[in-house]
Design an enzyme around this catalytic site. Structure first.
Site, PDB file in Angstrom:
ATOM      1  N   CYS A  53      38.498  25.493  45.795  1.00  0.00           N
ATOM      2  CA  CYS A  53      39.049  26.552  44.942  1.00  0.00           C
ATOM      3  C   CYS A  53      39.816  25.981  43.752  1.00  0.00           C
ATOM      4  CB  CYS A  53      39.979  27.432  45.770  1.00  0.00           C
ATOM      5  SG  CYS A  53      40.682  28.789  44.823  1.00  0.00           S
ATOM      6  N   CYS A  61      42.071  23.586  47.890  1.00  0.00           N
ATOM      7  CA  CYS A  61      41.787  24.349  49.092  1.00  0.00           C
ATOM      8  C   CYS A  61      40.282  24.467  49.288  1.00  0.00           C
ATOM      9  CB  CYS A  61      42.409  25.746  49.014  1.00  0.00           C
ATOM     10  SG  CYS A  61      44.202  25.713  49.159  1.00  0.00           S
ATOM     11  N   LYS A  91      44.939  34.571  45.225  1.00  0.00           N
ATOM     12  CA  LYS A  91      44.442  34.056  43.947  1.00  0.00           C
ATOM     13  C   LYS A  91      43.000  33.592  44.094  1.00  0.00           C
ATOM     14  CE  LYS A  91      47.962  31.102  43.860  1.00  0.00           C
ATOM     15  NZ  LYS A  91      48.946  31.662  44.792  1.00  0.00           N
TER      16      LYS A  91
END
Lengths: 985, 204, 311
Positions: A53, A61, A91
């Protein structure tokens, strides 16, 4: 299985209905397949792609992205990513709304209206855009010189770090304005001074028994560690200590909360050091041998140092009052630092000569038998060049595997026994008469004694009045932190983060905290301060801006250019650091034209809202002759550009993703969906610009403009045969554990002893670069900081409390009118700084900035929850929404940072309404690193009323009176729903 | 037959609101409407030695999939119904949009979907749990505060995102003092809230 | 919660319809008001229809109402059943009124009264919800019954003015149309007007008291934050049902107590005097009764917070 059938049927209905509602063309079958996690279904329309991510810029992540019919539809945590435990925050999932956002930039644009108005963007071709940019940059260069150009970089898209130095060879400017200066940079700056660049990072994933979060909220922001790991560690640790002026979301679970007054971190850290010292909890084995605690300070020595400069980025002659052999005898070595040996009652030396290699190509530490050793002690274990396949450190250093409470999938490193001195016993205290070569007599005092005296000045009961933390609490925390749970190693590092950098005393704070971790033996120990995960892979478009051509010139090679770096005259250490210009000084130059005008700029994920005074920053942008911006969005900074270049989203691009911090993982960002329209990948854009400017770019002289595939292969060449094969392996097996990939570089603790600490990340290990110690002039973790001493004098060599000029102690008059202590910048879990304000899933759960106010203060000020309040300083005033919060002490407020409102019209997009740095005093900053004072300044607070608000409306409005979006129910949020059509145009 | 529910470890909830986006991602909840919300409860006035206050918690609220659901009782058409797995579901095809269910819910978690003109709420990701998977808010819960399971099997058996069980993974709690429900007015909410060392606010 | 206008109108018209129908039946039982029976029946049917139409504005998918109201525990299902029952009684009532000898049998009048009361009770009962403490009291039934008891006599009084039983009817006229009966009917109407007005006043105030007493049932959590509505003030459960001095207090005191209760009582009492201008008084009384009933329903919604009101 009646229920299964029923639920499946009802789900199909739901899916069909909702798909229509969301304008999704997903058919029900694929939706079902999607949820059943099959990698491919039927015609192969549904895939699950393992990636990494980039919904924030702070953490790697691991995620699974589900792609149905070419469209990303779902993002979940990768449960096989041990460092994040499969964490996936709001997010991250909201990236689905960013990737397909109706307001995304799809084409290069140029402005048609003057700056300050709606830019009137019109679409242009890439060819035209590149031509305009190259001409625009050249024009500024010709008219004002390269130094009049500056770069603006943020911490956003991780492959967009070129402003950190990627443009320098083209612009030939020393002026990089980078958010790093107020975020992590000061920590890296301070640790580079003290031990190793970026050793501010601590290894939370290794689960230290005492978990200390100092000035941060990683649980919601994934700041350096995934929220899930952080929460779990806080729950699991024997003791969780929170050091923060306010109670944080996770801090409510703290066993000990040291609620210090913002900016008093140094006194608090030194107070804790004092308790450690008084209770003899010092790790003497480490402190005596691996810090410069035993080196001797001669107060009346004329500062001097080795004849060959210590190099960081620039040449630096060390000037220190530490006693060297050269002081004592005519032929003495200035590399040899003296200690008082209690065993022989005589002076002995430590030879810190490794640095010679950096400036003297003829010097090879591998062949110098005295390099890095103590007089009379045996030489260190020389590296045999066995390479990454072997665990050389484990074979050659007796020890044991680290043990701690690690969750499944995580391992600890090899923990070598720390060597003892064999014959000498350096003194840590006392006063010793020494005779210099010129016959003069002087008193030499061990650094440790001076340090202990400094700590005693801030003993808990003495510093209580400064920090506001009760002495007994400080003592309790220090005892818990310093008393080993396992006698074999320290209780872990300290996760200290950016709030310590924002009070005008950043470097002192960071050094003080680092020394607290050091004297308790947590330097590179289990769960300790381990620094950046050490692997010879870099991400795309990184700080190092690989792959730059060796043919390129660079301003760092030109002292006459570097001398012009804005802020260098007021911040002497910039000459050593070189990595950034001072933001405050750049804004000052923009507004006044002094010392020289700044007239051109590139912005790539940067922002004018993040440091210094926002109004001055905006005015600087407004007077530029030329600016271009590479971005995903129209935002206020972008609206001041002459040309906009459309970037790509993380769901669309490839990049290696090694842990920035100590998480020890390597993964990949893998393209999941086709990039839209005319967008280009950031590193590609920089290469295109260099090509258009007629400059070589690639690392290979014969291939100056490599393809993206070639660049990717080059970037990962040390860990895999090719990018493509690495992707396949990643899809199959998931994240790599760098402890296994690089057992000596990362899979071993106490690398200062094995020699792998000093070796740079990019180098292959050789006997010449595997040298014990640290990259400091003394090769020790420096309690007495010699570089600091060189530039700021001996009075700054030890940490000390230095309140900034606008604190109540320094400027009580100011506080009479502005009596409230304003903290800002706490992490908002659904935003990344200024990012995501236009993503519905983020904005609807956090529509407006909230300022935390103690309810008792609020009652006095006539403020109720949900009221808009004015926050005013001598420099500006803004409105935010009151949140009555007993988690903050009286007299303190906590406002949010970097607010703008995408729904407000161009060019300002409402930044004047709530952006907090309008309150900032642009004239003050940290004297060492320049980090501006963006927290801890005085303000006044009062309720916004119809009478004192424009348009008679306490709620912030646009120039024509339209309110901002301030509630989840605002229908304008629906205008930001994903649009899937038109991506190919 | 089961009694599916969530058990929520409030000490682990850090108010990050990952559950909001996660829910919306798989359930297409309209922007501005919520199947789940995270409220901050408190902090209320701290005691003398507790400045600043730590006595607050985050409270994820959604349909509590009650054992005696009022919403099902008042639904004229049977659109709202309780499945054998214990969850309360809405058959949107049957819903006439009278919204009496929304009025009868003690927690206000039902709302009218303006576009479809039917009432919606958390389904506990029925489409996923029927396949043996977890509700998305459990999978994506950053703090691992949310756990899914069958009340008949006991709270220790509740599952987390990577196959962990609450009994093995979470910190111990006192079954008597630390386990709470939202206000029960006869509807018998199924969800359990665990809160240690903080003051639970509100009736049970 | 926010005002539910279709439901406010629905419950208003249902109570009105039931009141008129019930009053007509009472008159019939008393053996008077022969000419007003048909207009009263028609009026109550019309009011029932208007109420029925109003409720359709509340339903989002009335196209689906034929999907079935299979759930007997649902208040809406129960309402539907009673409305159907009431319609059946009205048809029978109509049939009897259309007979050459238009006399409402006692059993039918009793049935009409029962079904009218039942309608109001069932209708109000569907709002008794544990989730909404201010609604969860049988006093709501009584308050709505009070409304009906007020609407009925006043409406029928007005109708009777337009459709008076003939003065000086012949001696041999049937009993129901006799002069005595006319007088009796007038007196029954006037009395029931007063009774209705007083009952309405007492029951409305009693209901108000029950709303106030629900305050302790709301869940309190002290300070809290709902992230989605940052500009909303904190709701105070202690104030949620405070209709005496809270947000809805003006509606309650002026709308319900003064206009909806006191004025109709005065009108009804004045109307009993000999030679009083019955029609204007009944008109004023009815208008105030309607305003009062609407206000009462507005107060009802305004106090209708859920027991856990923070979502």
């Amino acid at each position: 299985m009646g229920s299964l059938n029923l639920s499946r049927r009802s789900f199909l209905k739901t899916a069909a209905a909702t798909a229509v509602a969301a304008n999704l063309a997903l058919n029900a079958e694929s939706a079902l397949a999607e949820t059943s996690h099959t990698a491919a279904d039927g015609a192969g329309e549904v895939k699950r792609i393992r990636s990494c991510c980039r919904g924030c810029g702070k953490m790697e992540c691991g995620v699974w992205v589900t792609v149905a019919n070419g469209r990303a539809v779902k993002i979940e945590g990768d449960e096989t990513a041990p460092h994040t435990m499969g964490s996936c925050c709001n997010k991250s999932v909201s990236s689905l709304q960013a990737c397909y956002h109706p307001d995304r930039l799809y084409h290069p644009m140029k402005r048609t209206n003057p700056k300050g108005e709606d830019p009137g963007w019109v679409r242009i071709s890439w060819d035209e855009a590149l031509d305009i940019i190259v001409a625009g940059v050249q024009q500024v260069k010709d008219k004002y010189g390269g130094q009049s150009l500056f770069t603006m970089g943020g911490t956003g898209r991780i492959w967009s770090m070129s402003p950190y130095n990627g443009y320098d060879s083209w612009f030939m400017t020393p002026n990089n304005v980078v958010a790093w200066q107020v975020c992590k940079g000061p920590r890296h700056f301070a640790s580079a001074l003290t031990s190793e660049f970026n050793h501010s990072w601590s290894a939370t994933v290794e689960r230290p028994p005492v978990f200390t979060i100092w000035a941060s909220t990683p649980e919601g922001s994934n700041y350096d560690e995934a929220g899930r790991s952080v929460v779990d560690e806080a729950m699991q640790a024997q003791t969780f200590i929170s050091v923060d002026p306010r109670t944080t979301n996770l801090g409510k679970e703290a066993d000990i909360h040291l609620a210090l007054k913002g900016g008093t971190d140094t006194p608090l850290a030194l107070a804790m050091c004092h308790v450690i010292i008084e209770n003899d909890l010092v790790d003497w084995k480490f402190v005596k041998r691996w810090t410069n605690a035993c080196f001797l300070v001669v107060d009346d020595k004329e500062p001097s140092g080795p004849p060959i400069p210590h190099t960081y980025n620039a040449t630096t002659m060390v000037k220190t009052k530490l006693l060297t052999q050269a002081d004592l005898q005519e032929d003495g070595s200035p590399w040899k630092y003296m200690v008082w040996d209690k065993a022989s009652n005589s002076l002995k030396w430590f030879n810190a000569s490794a640095d010679q290699a950096k400036a003297n190509p003829d010097y090879d530490p591998a062949t110098d038998p005295e390099c890095g050793i103590w007089e009379g002690e045996k030489p260190y274990k020389r590296y045999d060049g066995s390479g990454f396949e072997e665990h050389w450190s484990k074979e050659n250093f007796p020890g044991q595997w680290g043990e701690a409470n690690v969750r499944e999938g995580h391992m600890q490193a090899w923990s070598p026994e720390l060597d003892d001195f064999e014959s000498i016993d350096p003194a840590t205290e006392g006063a010793f008469e020494v005779t210099f070569a010129d016959g003069t007599k002087h008193t030499a005092i061990p650094v440790w004694q001076k340090f202990a005296e400094r700590c005693a000045e801030y003993a808990p009961e003495k510093s209580e009045s400064i920090t506001g933390v009760p002495a007994e609490k400080v003592t309790e925390a220090a005892l818990v932190y310093g008393t080993r749970v396992d006698p074999r190693w320290g209780n872990g590092g300290i996760m200290y983060q950016l709030a310590v950098e924002h009070h005008g005393n950043a470097i002192m704070n960071c050094r003080a905290i680092e020394l607290l971790t050091a004297i308790t033996g947590n330097t590179d120990g289990p769960g300790g301060q381990r620094g950046s995960t050490k692997i010879d892979v870099t991400y795309m478009g990184s700080f190092d801006s690989l792959p730059q051509s060796p043919l390129l010139d660079n301003p760092k090679f030109h002292p006459e250019i570097m001398e012009k770096q804005l802020g260098r005259d007021t911040h002497p250490l910039f000459a050593w650091w070189t990595n950034w210009a001072n933001a405050n000084t750049v804004w000052e130059a923009g507004v006044t034209g002094e010392p020289y005008p700044v007239k051109g700029c590139v912005c790539q994920s940067g922002d004018f809202l993040n440091m210094g005074n926002t109004t001055m920053a905006w005015d600087t942008l407004a007077q530029l002759d030329f600016m271009f911006d590479i971005d995903l969005w129209h935002h206020p900074t972008a609206e001041m550009a002459d040309v906009l270049l459309p970037a790509q989203h993380w769901l669309e691009v490839p990049s290696p993703r090694q842990s920035q911090g100590s998480s020890g993982a390597l993964g990949l960002c893998v393209p999941c969906v086709e990039p839209p329209a005319d967008t280009r990948y950031d590193p590609q854009i920089v290469e295109d610009l260099y090509e258009r400017a007629g400059l070589p770019w690639g690392w290979d002289e014969d291939n100056p403009y490599p393809t993206m595939e070639e660049i990717l292969d080059h970037t990962v060449r040390k860990v895999g045969p090719s990018w493509k094969e690495l992707v396949e392996e990643f899809q199959e097996n998931g994240w790599w554990d760098v402890k296994k990939l690089r057992p000596d570089d990362w899979g071993t603790y106490y690398r200062f002893q094995t020699g792998f600490m000093k070796k740079s990340m990019a180098e292959d290990p050789t006997p010449s670069n595997v040298i014990p110690g640290f990259n400091t002039p003394t090769m020790k973790q420096e309690i007495w900081c010699t570089i600091m001493e060189t530039y700021h004098g001996a009075e700054d060599a030890l940490p000390d409390y230095r309140p900034h000029p606008d604190t109540i102690d320094k400027n009580p008059e100011l506080w009479k009118e502005y009596p409230v202590h304003c903290l800002t910048g706490r992490r908002i879990p659904v935003y990344f700084h200024s990012e995501h304000r236009q993503l519905p899933w983020c904005r609807e759960v956090w529509p407006v900035p909230r300022v935390e106010i103690n309810p008792d203060d609020a009652a006095d000020w006539g403020i109720e929850q949900g009221d808009w309040v004015w926050i005013e300083s001598p420099h500006g005033k803004i409105r935010q929404t009151a949140d009555l919060y007993y988690g903050i002490p009286r007299g303190v407020i906590n406002a949010e940072h970097m607010w703008w409102y995408p729904e407000m019209p161009a060019p300002e997009h409402g930044w004047r309404l709530s952006a907090v740095n309008q309150l900032v005093n642009n004239d003050i900053d940290d004297p060492h690193c320049g980090a501006s004072v963006v927290r801890g300044y005085p303000v006044k607070v009062y309720k916004a009323t119809p009478e004192n608000s424009p348009f008679g409306n306490p709620c912030p409005c646009s120039d024509d009176g339209v309110e901002i979006i301030h509630d989840a129910s605002d229908p304008r949020l629906k205008d930001w729903a994903p649009v899937y059509e038109g991506r190919d145009q | 037959m089961a009694r599916y529910a969530l058990a929520i470890d409030c000490n682990r909830c850090v108010g990050c609101m990952a559950c909001n986006g996660a829910c919306k991602m798989v359930n297409n909840v309209p922007i501005g409407s919520f199947w789940n919300k995270v409220l901050r409860i408190g902090p209320n006035e701290p005691g003398q030695d507790e400045v600043p206050s730590h006595d607050f918690y985050f409270l994820p609220v959604q349909c509590q999939h009650c054992e005696n659901p009022e919403c099902v009782k008042v639904c004229p058409t049977g659109a709202s119904h309780r499945l054998p797995d214990g969850t309360v579901q809405i058959d949107k095809g049957k819903c006439i949009g009278c919204q009496f269910c929304a009025m009868s819910c003690p927690y206000g978690v039902r709302y009218l979907n303006e576009e479809e003109r039917v009432v919606e709420k958390c389904t506990l990701c029925e489409q996923q749990i029927a396949q043996g998977e977890l509700p998305q808010c459990v999978t994506n819960c950053v703090g691992m505060a949310k756990w899914f399971g069958d009340l008949d099997e006991g709270i220790e058996s509740f599952r987390g995102p990577c196959g962990e069980t609450m009994g093995d993974f979470c910190e111990p709690f006192d079954g008597e003092h630390d386990v709470h429900t939202l206000t029960d007015v006869g509807n018998r909410p199924s969800f359990l809230y665990i809160l240690r060392d903080h003051t639970w606010q509100g009736k049970e | 919660m926010e005002m539910q206008w279709p439901l406010i109108l629905f419950t208003l018209f249902m109570a009105w319809s039931a009141g008129v129908f019930g009053t007509a039946a009472v008159l019939a039982l008393a053996g008077g008001g022969k000419r007003v029976q048909m207009p009263a029946l028609v009026t109550s049917v019309v009011l029932l229809a208007v109420g029925g139409i109003a409720v359709f504005f509340h339903l989002e998918h009335w196209d689906r109402i034929f999907n079935g109201f299979g759930n007997p525990t649902s208040g809406i299902t129960q309402e539907l059943i009673v409305i159907v029952l009431m319609a059946v009684v009205m048809v029978v009532y109509f049939v009897y009124l259309r007979k050459p000898e238009p006399v409402v049998p006692r059993w039918l009048a009793v049935a009409a009264i029962v079904v009218s009361v039942a309608l109001v009770v069932v209708m109000s009962h569907s709002y008794n919800m544990a989730a909404r403490p201010a609604w969860d009291s049988p006093l709501l039934w009584l308050a709505y019954l009070g409304n009906a008891a007020l609407f009925g006599p006043l409406t029928v009084t007005l109708l009777a003015a337009s459709f008076p039983d003939a003065e000086g009817v012949s001696e041999d006229a049937p009993e129901a149309a006799s002069a005595k009966a006319v007088v009796r009917a007038g007196s029954v109407l006037a009395t029931s007007g007063v009774v209705g007005a007083v009952a309405n006043a007492v029951l409305s105030v009693a209901w108000g008291a029950s709303v106030m007493m629900s305050a302790a049932s709301f869940t309190e959590v002290g300070l809290y934050w709902d992230p989605t509505h940052p500009n909303y003030p904190i709701v105070n459960p202690a104030e949620a049902a405070n209709i005496l001095s809270g947000e809805a207090s003006l509606l309650f005191w002026i709308g319900v107590v003064v206009i909806g209760c006191a004025v109709p009582v005065v009108c009804a009492a004045l109307g009993r005097r000999k030679g009083a201008p019955a029609v204007p008084l009944a008109g004023v009384g009815l208008a105030c009764a309607i305003v009062g009933a609407v206000c009462l329903r507005m107060v009802f919604y305004s106090a209708g917070a859920s027991v856990f009101m923070f979502y």
